[in-house]
Write a protein that holds these residues in place. Structure first.
Motif, PDB file in Angstrom:
ATOM      1  N   ARG A 199       0.822  -1.211   0.000  1.00 46.73           N
ATOM      2  CA  ARG A 199       0.000   0.000   0.000  1.00 46.73           C
ATOM      3  C   ARG A 199       0.857   1.264   0.000  1.00 46.73           C
ATOM      4  O   ARG A 199       0.665   2.163  -0.828  1.00 46.73           O
ATOM      5  N   VAL A 200       1.828   1.335   0.874  1.00 45.98           N
ATOM      6  CA  VAL A 200       2.672   2.527   0.970  1.00 45.98           C
ATOM      7  C   VAL A 200       3.644   2.594  -0.206  1.00 45.98           C
ATOM      8  O   VAL A 200       3.835   3.658  -0.796  1.00 45.98           O
ATOM      9  N   GLY A 201       4.224   1.472  -0.569  1.00 49.36           N
ATOM     10  CA  GLY A 201       5.194   1.465  -1.667  1.00 49.36           C
ATOM     11  C   GLY A 201       4.599   1.887  -2.995  1.00 49.36           C
ATOM     12  O   GLY A 201       5.115   2.781  -3.674  1.00 49.36           O
ATOM     13  N   VAL A 202       3.493   1.289  -3.371  1.00 50.20           N
ATOM     14  CA  VAL A 202       2.879   1.609  -4.659  1.00 50.20           C
ATOM     15  C   VAL A 202       2.317   3.036  -4.639  1.00 50.20           C
ATOM     16  O   VAL A 202       2.361   3.745  -5.648  1.00 50.20           O
ATOM     17  N   SER A 203       1.834   3.471  -3.492  1.00 49.47           N
ATOM     18  CA  SER A 203       1.301   4.837  -3.386  1.00 49.47           C
ATOM     19  C   SER A 203       2.405   5.878  -3.513  1.00 49.47           C
ATOM     20  O   SER A 203       2.211   6.917  -4.146  1.00 49.47           O
ATOM     21  N   CYS A 204       3.550   5.615  -2.916  1.00 52.71           N
ATOM     22  CA  CYS A 204       4.677   6.551  -3.047  1.00 52.71           C
ATOM     23  C   CYS A 204       5.148   6.645  -4.490  1.00 52.71           C
ATOM     24  O   CYS A 204       5.501   7.732  -4.966  1.00 52.71           O
ATOM     25  N   MET A 205       5.138   5.527  -5.187  1.00 55.41           N
ATOM     26  CA  MET A 205       5.538   5.547  -6.601  1.00 55.41           C
ATOM     27  C   MET A 205       4.535   6.335  -7.441  1.00 55.41           C
ATOM     28  O   MET A 205       4.907   7.134  -8.300  1.00 55.41           O
ATOM     29  N   MET A 206       3.250   6.140  -7.188  1.00 54.55           N
ATOM     30  CA  MET A 206       2.225   6.880  -7.930  1.00 54.55           C
ATOM     31  C   MET A 206       2.235   8.349  -7.552  1.00 54.55           C
ATOM     32  O   MET A 206       1.965   9.216  -8.379  1.00 54.55           O
ATOM     33  N   LEU A 207       2.558   8.639  -6.314  1.00 53.91           N
ATOM     34  CA  LEU A 207       2.601  10.020  -5.844  1.00 53.91           C
ATOM     35  C   LEU A 207       3.572  10.859  -6.677  1.00 53.91           C
ATOM     36  O   LEU A 207       3.309  12.038  -6.929  1.00 53.91           O
ATOM     37  N   THR A 208       4.658  10.264  -7.132  1.00 49.89           N
ATOM     38  CA  THR A 208       5.608  11.006  -7.972  1.00 49.89           C
ATOM     39  C   THR A 208       4.965  11.433  -9.284  1.00 49.89           C
ATOM     40  O   THR A 208       5.231  12.528  -9.778  1.00 49.89           O
ATOM     41  N   HIS A 209       4.126  10.593  -9.855  1.00 48.43           N
ATOM     42  CA  HIS A 209       3.409  10.948 -11.089  1.00 48.43           C
ATOM     43  C   HIS A 209       2.405  12.064 -10.814  1.00 48.43           C
ATOM     44  O   HIS A 209       2.299  13.026 -11.577  1.00 48.43           O
ATOM     45  N   GLY A 210       1.657  11.920  -9.739  1.00 45.44           N
ATOM     46  CA  GLY A 210       0.655  12.920  -9.392  1.00 45.44           C
ATOM     47  C   GLY A 210       1.265  14.252  -9.015  1.00 45.44           C
ATOM     48  O   GLY A 210       0.746  15.310  -9.377  1.00 45.44           O
ATOM     49  N   TYR A 211       2.392  14.224  -8.303  1.00 39.63           N
ATOM     50  CA  TYR A 211       3.051  15.471  -7.898  1.00 39.63           C
ATOM     51  C   TYR A 211       3.553  16.235  -9.119  1.00 39.63           C
ATOM     52  O   TYR A 211       3.419  17.467  -9.182  1.00 39.63           O
ATOM     53  N   ALA A 212       4.119  15.534 -10.077  1.00 40.70           N
ATOM     54  CA  ALA A 212       4.593  16.187 -11.302  1.00 40.70           C
ATOM     55  C   ALA A 212       3.427  16.849 -12.035  1.00 40.70           C
ATOM     56  O   ALA A 212       3.552  17.987 -12.526  1.00 40.70           O
ATOM     57  N   LYS A 213       2.299  16.170 -12.115  1.00 40.10           N
ATOM     58  CA  LYS A 213       1.119  16.746 -12.762  1.00 40.10           C
ATOM     59  C   LYS A 213       0.586  17.943 -11.963  1.00 40.10           C
ATOM     60  O   LYS A 213       0.202  18.961 -12.537  1.00 40.10           O
ATOM     61  N   LEU A 214       0.567  17.817 -10.647  1.00 40.51           N
ATOM     62  CA  LEU A 214       0.082  18.904  -9.794  1.00 40.51           C
ATOM     63  C   LEU A 214       0.942  20.156  -9.949  1.00 40.51           C
ATOM     64  O   LEU A 214       0.406  21.258 -10.112  1.00 40.51           O
TER      65      LEU A 214
ATOM     66  N   ALA B 194      -6.246  14.398  -8.937  1.00 44.02           N
ATOM     67  CA  ALA B 194      -6.971  13.962  -7.735  1.00 44.02           C
ATOM     68  C   ALA B 194      -6.718  12.483  -7.462  1.00 44.02           C
ATOM     69  O   ALA B 194      -6.500  12.092  -6.309  1.00 44.02           O
ATOM     70  N   ALA B 195      -6.721  11.675  -8.501  1.00 43.45           N
ATOM     71  CA  ALA B 195      -6.488  10.239  -8.320  1.00 43.45           C
ATOM     72  C   ALA B 195      -5.029   9.963  -7.982  1.00 43.45           C
ATOM     73  O   ALA B 195      -4.727   9.324  -6.969  1.00 43.45           O
ATOM     74  N   GLU B 196      -4.121  10.434  -8.835  1.00 43.23           N
ATOM     75  CA  GLU B 196      -2.714  10.075  -8.679  1.00 43.23           C
ATOM     76  C   GLU B 196      -2.071  10.702  -7.444  1.00 43.23           C
ATOM     77  O   GLU B 196      -1.181  10.099  -6.843  1.00 43.23           O
ATOM     78  N   PHE B 197      -2.485  11.901  -7.073  1.00 45.83           N
ATOM     79  CA  PHE B 197      -1.896  12.563  -5.914  1.00 45.83           C
ATOM     80  C   PHE B 197      -2.786  12.395  -4.676  1.00 45.83           C
ATOM     81  O   PHE B 197      -2.352  11.852  -3.665  1.00 45.83           O
ATOM     82  N   GLY B 198      -4.033  12.834  -4.779  1.00 42.00           N
ATOM     83  CA  GLY B 198      -4.930  12.801  -3.622  1.00 42.00           C
ATOM     84  C   GLY B 198      -5.239  11.397  -3.139  1.00 42.00           C
ATOM     85  O   GLY B 198      -5.124  11.104  -1.943  1.00 42.00           O
ATOM     86  N   CYS B 199      -5.632  10.523  -4.048  1.00 41.66           N
ATOM     87  CA  CYS B 199      -5.966   9.148  -3.644  1.00 41.66           C
ATOM     88  C   CYS B 199      -4.730   8.404  -3.155  1.00 41.66           C
ATOM     89  O   CYS B 199      -4.832   7.556  -2.270  1.00 41.66           O
ATOM     90  N   SER B 200      -3.564   8.723  -3.722  1.00 39.42           N
ATOM     91  CA  SER B 200      -2.331   8.087  -3.242  1.00 39.42           C
ATOM     92  C   SER B 200      -2.029   8.499  -1.808  1.00 39.42           C
ATOM     93  O   SER B 200      -1.598   7.671  -0.995  1.00 39.42           O
ATOM     94  N   LEU B 201      -2.238   9.780  -1.482  1.00 41.00           N
ATOM     95  CA  LEU B 201      -2.047  10.225  -0.093  1.00 41.00           C
ATOM     96  C   LEU B 201      -2.999   9.490   0.847  1.00 41.00           C
ATOM     97  O   LEU B 201      -2.604   9.047   1.930  1.00 41.00           O
TER      98      LEU B 201
END
Length: 136
Positions: A23-38, A65-72
């Motif tokens: 849960r934390v590992g995959v979310s941190c990886m997705m968070l990088t995609h969402g942060y770049a978009k944000l 919202a999905a890649e950053f918010g849902c990952s958080l």
């Protein structure tokens, strides 16, 4: 029924640790995609693909919202299954619409995220989550 959907399942301790790592590992990886978009969006770049026909800006905001918010939310284990629905939908769009005609190597990242998210949807967030504390 909604409470039953959101309530974490009881799992063996070793599985709870595995779910936490996933849960934390995959979310941190997705968070990088969402942060770049944000950061791109906040800097004024609102050009984005419109794969489902709702408009570029709306697609961009929903993807952030999905890649950053849902990952958080998933990192915290808060509203995990609801957050996973947004992430799963986003990855389905990426794999089957955005990269639909592309070869498998272009779909690989999206598929790996999709498989992890589906697995987490089935197991729930585990005991090491805010959800577990809320629904104890």
């Amino acid at each position: 029924m909604l409470k039953r959907f959101l309530k974490p399942m009881k799992l063996p301790a070793s599985v709870d640790w595995a779910v936490l790592i996933l849960r934390v590992g995959v979310s941190c990886m997705m968070l990088t995609h969402g942060y770049a978009k944000l950061t791109g969006f906040l800097s004024g770049d609102h050009s984005f693909a419109d794969p489902i026909g709702i408009g570029e800006e709306a697609s961009y905001v929903l993807t952030i919202a999905a890649e950053f918010g849902c990952s958080l939310l998933l990192i915290l284990g808060l509203g995990s299954r609801a957050a996973l629905l947004g992430l799963i939908f986003t990855m389905l769009v990426v794999v089957f619409i955005v990269h639909g005609p592309d070869p498998i190597d272009k779909k690989e990242h999206g598929l790996l995220f999709l498989f992890a998210y589906i697995s987490l949807l089935l197991t729930g967030p585990g005991r090491f989550s805010v959800d577990a504390k809320l629904y104890r």
